[in-house]
Design a protein around this motif. Structure first.
Motif, PDB file in Angstrom:
ATOM      1  N   PRO A  34       0.805  -1.233   0.000  1.00 47.41           N
ATOM      2  CA  PRO A  34       0.000   0.000   0.000  1.00 47.41           C
ATOM      3  C   PRO A  34       0.838   1.283   0.000  1.00 47.41           C
ATOM      4  O   PRO A  34       0.445   2.263  -0.623  1.00 47.41           O
ATOM      5  CB  PRO A  34      -0.836  -0.132   1.273  1.00 47.41           C
ATOM      6  CG  PRO A  34      -0.957  -1.612   1.465  1.00 47.41           C
ATOM      7  CD  PRO A  34       0.323  -2.204   0.984  1.00 47.41           C
ATOM      8  N   GLN A  35       1.985   1.276   0.670  1.00 46.74           N
ATOM      9  CA  GLN A  35       2.810   2.505   0.679  1.00 46.74           C
ATOM     10  C   GLN A  35       3.355   2.817  -0.712  1.00 46.74           C
ATOM     11  O   GLN A  35       3.450   3.980  -1.106  1.00 46.74           O
ATOM     12  CB  GLN A  35       3.960   2.381   1.697  1.00 46.74           C
ATOM     13  CG  GLN A  35       3.515   2.551   3.144  1.00 46.74           C
ATOM     14  CD  GLN A  35       2.666   3.800   3.369  1.00 46.74           C
ATOM     15  OE1 GLN A  35       2.915   4.853   2.797  1.00 46.74           O
ATOM     16  NE2 GLN A  35       1.632   3.670   4.206  1.00 46.74           N
ATOM     17  N   SER A  70      -4.873  -8.159  -7.094  1.00 47.26           N
ATOM     18  CA  SER A  70      -4.871  -9.075  -5.952  1.00 47.26           C
ATOM     19  C   SER A  70      -5.462  -8.468  -4.677  1.00 47.26           C
ATOM     20  O   SER A  70      -4.970  -8.714  -3.570  1.00 47.26           O
ATOM     21  CB  SER A  70      -3.456  -9.610  -5.696  1.00 47.26           C
ATOM     22  OG  SER A  70      -3.049 -10.429  -6.775  1.00 47.26           O
ATOM     23  N   VAL A  71      -6.532  -7.685  -4.855  1.00 41.23           N
ATOM     24  CA  VAL A  71      -7.222  -7.162  -3.671  1.00 41.23           C
ATOM     25  C   VAL A  71      -8.031  -8.295  -3.046  1.00 41.23           C
ATOM     26  O   VAL A  71      -8.708  -9.050  -3.746  1.00 41.23           O
ATOM     27  CB  VAL A  71      -8.165  -5.992  -4.047  1.00 41.23           C
ATOM     28  CG1 VAL A  71      -9.030  -5.595  -2.859  1.00 41.23           C
ATOM     29  CG2 VAL A  71      -7.369  -4.795  -4.555  1.00 41.23           C
ATOM     30  N   ASP A  72      -7.933  -8.421  -1.720  1.00 42.41           N
ATOM     31  CA  ASP A  72      -8.754  -9.391  -0.995  1.00 42.41           C
ATOM     32  C   ASP A  72      -9.283  -8.750   0.280  1.00 42.41           C
ATOM     33  O   ASP A  72      -9.025  -7.561   0.531  1.00 42.41           O
ATOM     34  CB  ASP A  72      -7.962 -10.689  -0.718  1.00 42.41           C
ATOM     35  CG  ASP A  72      -6.710 -10.438   0.108  1.00 42.41           C
ATOM     36  OD1 ASP A  72      -6.672  -9.431   0.859  1.00 42.41           O
ATOM     37  OD2 ASP A  72      -5.757 -11.245   0.014  1.00 42.41           O
ATOM     38  N   SER A  73     -10.003  -9.535   1.076  1.00 42.85           N
ATOM     39  CA  SER A  73     -10.633  -8.920   2.254  1.00 42.85           C
ATOM     40  C   SER A  73      -9.597  -8.527   3.314  1.00 42.85           C
ATOM     41  O   SER A  73      -9.885  -7.743   4.207  1.00 42.85           O
ATOM     42  CB  SER A  73     -11.688  -9.855   2.847  1.00 42.85           C
ATOM     43  OG  SER A  73     -11.123 -11.129   3.047  1.00 42.85           O
ATOM     44  N   LEU A  74      -8.392  -9.038   3.199  1.00 38.94           N
ATOM     45  CA  LEU A  74      -7.368  -8.679   4.194  1.00 38.94           C
ATOM     46  C   LEU A  74      -6.629  -7.390   3.842  1.00 38.94           C
ATOM     47  O   LEU A  74      -6.240  -6.629   4.716  1.00 38.94           O
ATOM     48  CB  LEU A  74      -6.347  -9.824   4.338  1.00 38.94           C
ATOM     49  CG  LEU A  74      -6.905 -11.143   4.850  1.00 38.94           C
ATOM     50  CD1 LEU A  74      -5.817 -12.214   4.867  1.00 38.94           C
ATOM     51  CD2 LEU A  74      -7.488 -10.964   6.253  1.00 38.94           C
ATOM     52  N   ASN A  75      -6.419  -7.144   2.544  1.00 39.65           N
ATOM     53  CA  ASN A  75      -5.632  -5.953   2.181  1.00 39.65           C
ATOM     54  C   ASN A  75      -6.474  -4.769   1.699  1.00 39.65           C
ATOM     55  O   ASN A  75      -5.974  -3.654   1.548  1.00 39.65           O
ATOM     56  CB  ASN A  75      -4.551  -6.315   1.141  1.00 39.65           C
ATOM     57  CG  ASN A  75      -5.139  -6.821  -0.173  1.00 39.65           C
ATOM     58  OD1 ASN A  75      -6.238  -6.460  -0.532  1.00 39.65           O
ATOM     59  ND2 ASN A  75      -4.389  -7.634  -0.903  1.00 39.65           N
ATOM     60  N   ALA A  76      -7.765  -4.994   1.428  1.00 44.26           N
ATOM     61  CA  ALA A  76      -8.595  -3.954   0.792  1.00 44.26           C
ATOM     62  C   ALA A  76      -8.552  -2.613   1.531  1.00 44.26           C
ATOM     63  O   ALA A  76      -8.297  -1.563   0.927  1.00 44.26           O
ATOM     64  CB  ALA A  76     -10.036  -4.456   0.690  1.00 44.26           C
ATOM     65  N   GLN A  77      -8.768  -2.682   2.836  1.00 45.53           N
ATOM     66  CA  GLN A  77      -8.836  -1.439   3.617  1.00 45.53           C
ATOM     67  C   GLN A  77      -7.560  -0.615   3.538  1.00 45.53           C
ATOM     68  O   GLN A  77      -7.599   0.613   3.575  1.00 45.53           O
ATOM     69  CB  GLN A  77      -9.120  -1.781   5.100  1.00 45.53           C
ATOM     70  CG  GLN A  77     -10.564  -2.093   5.387  1.00 45.53           C
ATOM     71  CD  GLN A  77     -11.469  -0.868   5.257  1.00 45.53           C
ATOM     72  OE1 GLN A  77     -11.000   0.272   5.252  1.00 45.53           O
ATOM     73  NE2 GLN A  77     -12.760  -1.100   5.140  1.00 45.53           N
ATOM     74  N   SER A  78      -6.419  -1.291   3.427  1.00 41.85           N
ATOM     75  CA  SER A  78      -5.151  -0.543   3.477  1.00 41.85           C
ATOM     76  C   SER A  78      -4.999   0.395   2.280  1.00 41.85           C
ATOM     77  O   SER A  78      -4.361   1.437   2.396  1.00 41.85           O
ATOM     78  CB  SER A  78      -3.966  -1.502   3.584  1.00 41.85           C
ATOM     79  OG  SER A  78      -4.018  -2.430   2.546  1.00 41.85           O
ATOM     80  N   TYR A  79      -5.598   0.059   1.136  1.00 41.40           N
ATOM     81  CA  TYR A  79      -5.528   0.970  -0.023  1.00 41.40           C
ATOM     82  C   TYR A  79      -6.449   2.178   0.167  1.00 41.40           C
ATOM     83  O   TYR A  79      -6.128   3.277  -0.266  1.00 41.40           O
ATOM     84  CB  TYR A  79      -5.888   0.224  -1.312  1.00 41.40           C
ATOM     85  CG  TYR A  79      -4.889  -0.872  -1.595  1.00 41.40           C
ATOM     86  CD1 TYR A  79      -3.615  -0.561  -2.054  1.00 41.40           C
ATOM     87  CD2 TYR A  79      -5.187  -2.204  -1.337  1.00 41.40           C
ATOM     88  CE1 TYR A  79      -2.678  -1.554  -2.272  1.00 41.40           C
ATOM     89  CE2 TYR A  79      -4.261  -3.204  -1.549  1.00 41.40           C
ATOM     90  CZ  TYR A  79      -3.009  -2.865  -2.014  1.00 41.40           C
ATOM     91  OH  TYR A  79      -2.069  -3.852  -2.214  1.00 41.40           O
ATOM     92  N   LEU A  80      -7.571   1.950   0.821  1.00 38.73           N
ATOM     93  CA  LEU A  80      -8.485   3.069   1.063  1.00 38.73           C
ATOM     94  C   LEU A  80      -7.876   3.999   2.103  1.00 38.73           C
ATOM     95  O   LEU A  80      -7.977   5.217   2.006  1.00 38.73           O
ATOM     96  CB  LEU A  80      -9.848   2.552   1.523  1.00 38.73           C
ATOM     97  CG  LEU A  80     -10.508   1.561   0.542  1.00 38.73           C
ATOM     98  CD1 LEU A  80     -11.809   1.021   1.097  1.00 38.73           C
ATOM     99  CD2 LEU A  80     -10.748   2.214  -0.822  1.00 38.73           C
ATOM    100  N   LYS A  81      -7.186   3.394   3.076  1.00 32.95           N
ATOM    101  CA  LYS A  81      -6.547   4.198   4.132  1.00 32.95           C
ATOM    102  C   LYS A  81      -5.484   5.128   3.575  1.00 32.95           C
ATOM    103  O   LYS A  81      -5.300   6.232   4.079  1.00 32.95           O
ATOM    104  CB  LYS A  81      -5.923   3.279   5.188  1.00 32.95           C
ATOM    105  CG  LYS A  81      -6.912   2.899   6.251  1.00 32.95           C
ATOM    106  CD  LYS A  81      -6.202   2.379   7.494  1.00 32.95           C
ATOM    107  CE  LYS A  81      -7.206   1.641   8.368  1.00 32.95           C
ATOM    108  NZ  LYS A  81      -6.842   0.252   8.612  1.00 32.95           N
ATOM    109  N   VAL A  82      -4.747   4.684   2.557  1.00 36.36           N
ATOM    110  CA  VAL A  82      -3.705   5.561   2.011  1.00 36.36           C
ATOM    111  C   VAL A  82      -4.270   6.558   0.991  1.00 36.36           C
ATOM    112  O   VAL A  82      -3.524   7.351   0.426  1.00 36.36           O
ATOM    113  CB  VAL A  82      -2.504   4.791   1.398  1.00 36.36           C
ATOM    114  CG1 VAL A  82      -1.804   3.955   2.447  1.00 36.36           C
ATOM    115  CG2 VAL A  82      -2.920   3.944   0.194  1.00 36.36           C
ATOM    116  N   GLY A  83      -5.581   6.527   0.753  1.00 41.22           N
ATOM    117  CA  GLY A  83      -6.181   7.598  -0.036  1.00 41.22           C
ATOM    118  C   GLY A  83      -6.848   7.223  -1.343  1.00 41.22           C
ATOM    119  O   GLY A  83      -7.407   8.093  -2.023  1.00 41.22           O
ATOM    120  N   PHE A  84      -6.823   5.945  -1.727  1.00 42.45           N
ATOM    121  CA  PHE A  84      -7.530   5.567  -2.956  1.00 42.45           C
ATOM    122  C   PHE A  84      -9.043   5.742  -2.747  1.00 42.45           C
ATOM    123  O   PHE A  84      -9.548   5.569  -1.638  1.00 42.45           O
ATOM    124  CB  PHE A  84      -7.208   4.113  -3.348  1.00 42.45           C
ATOM    125  CG  PHE A  84      -5.863   3.973  -3.998  1.00 42.45           C
ATOM    126  CD1 PHE A  84      -5.710   4.174  -5.367  1.00 42.45           C
ATOM    127  CD2 PHE A  84      -4.729   3.677  -3.236  1.00 42.45           C
ATOM    128  CE1 PHE A  84      -4.457   4.068  -5.966  1.00 42.45           C
ATOM    129  CE2 PHE A  84      -3.472   3.565  -3.823  1.00 42.45           C
ATOM    130  CZ  PHE A  84      -3.339   3.760  -5.196  1.00 42.45           C
TER     131      PHE A  84
END
Ligand code: PGA
Length: 246
Positions: free
Chosen positions: A178-179, A210-224
């Motif tokens: 995500p970073q 490769s978005v899944d239920s474990l990583n999805a939130q981290s992309y929204l958190k960084v601003g997507f």
């Protein structure tokens, strides 16, 4: 506040309308709240007509492609005007699988975006580097080249969506940290400011790969502003987990 846009790209799945209907309804029924999230599904062309009566305010319809002409002798192609009549709201263009397997180039993609915007639909432009390519160079070229074929008068920032999808992350399970994705997000914003001027913020920028239920939130958190989800959108439980966590 902008709604988070979650696009499920079913690609060449499932194999029958019965399965598509079941999957669509399972997702639709499982959505708890649409105040903060817009769910949009991109089934294969042949299911759009049948799913149009099931789509509505809680799930929008997306096309996986469309052609740049309105009508005529173009065997196998579908025009944005035909899609509009099927209540399609978004059209995915420039997906890496079409660039790789069908030889789509930036000119073809740019002309398709122009036709989609002219028809009053929203275009989701996919960009992203292959492994070993320079991400910034590729993404900048893909955006600049494609948008150079789009007429100013149809280029409404709210009708354009960008999806950053590193090719090496698609369908591999090897998602982009995500970073790193965040750095690309800022870089894309800079490019958009040049093209779209002061209204550039109306253009949503999604992450995909490769978005899944474990990583999805981290992309929204960084601003997507949303996600373009392939494999996981075919697994209703996991897809709904992402939707209902927004
Ligand atoms: P994936 O596909 O989520 O299966 O990696 C994403 C896409 O191709 O849009």
């Amino acid at each position: 506040m902008k709604k988070v846009l979650l696009v499920g790209n079913w690609k060449m799945n499932p194999q029958s309308f019965e399965e598509a209907k079941e999957l669509f309804l399972e997702i639709k029924r499982g959505i708890k709240d649409t105040k903060k999230v817009e769910v949009a599904i991109a089934p294969p062309f042949v299911f759009l007509y049948l799913l149009k009566n099931l789509a509505g305010s809680s799930v929008s319809l997306v096309s996986q492609d469309s052609f740049w002409e309105k009508k005529g002798a173009f065997t196998g192609e579908i025009s944005p005007l035909m899609l509009k009549k099927l209540k399609v709201k978004y059209v995915i263009l420039g997906h890496s699988e079409r660039r790789i397997y069908l030889g789509e180039n930036d000119q073809m993609i740019g002309k398709k975006i122009n036709a989609v915007l002219e028809a009053g639909l929203k275009a989701i432009l996919c960009v992203g580097e292959k492994s070993k390519e320079d991400p910034e160079k590729i993404v900048k070229e893909q955006i600049k080249n494609a948008l150079s074929f789009v007429e100013k008068k149809v280029l409404l920032p709210s009708n354009l969506i960008l999806a950053y999808e590193p090719v090496w992350a698609i369908g591999t399970g090897n998602f982009c940290p995500p970073q790193n994705a965040r750095e690309m997000l800022f870089y894309i914003k800079k490019i958009l400011i040049n093209f779209l001027g002061s209204d550039w913020e109306k253009t949503k920028i999604l992450y995909g790969g490769s978005v899944d239920s474990l990583n999805a939130q981290s992309y929204l958190k960084v601003g997507f502003n949303g996600l373009l989800i392939g494999g996981t959108s075919l697994k209703p439980k996991a897809f709904l987990e992402i939707i209902n966590s927004i």
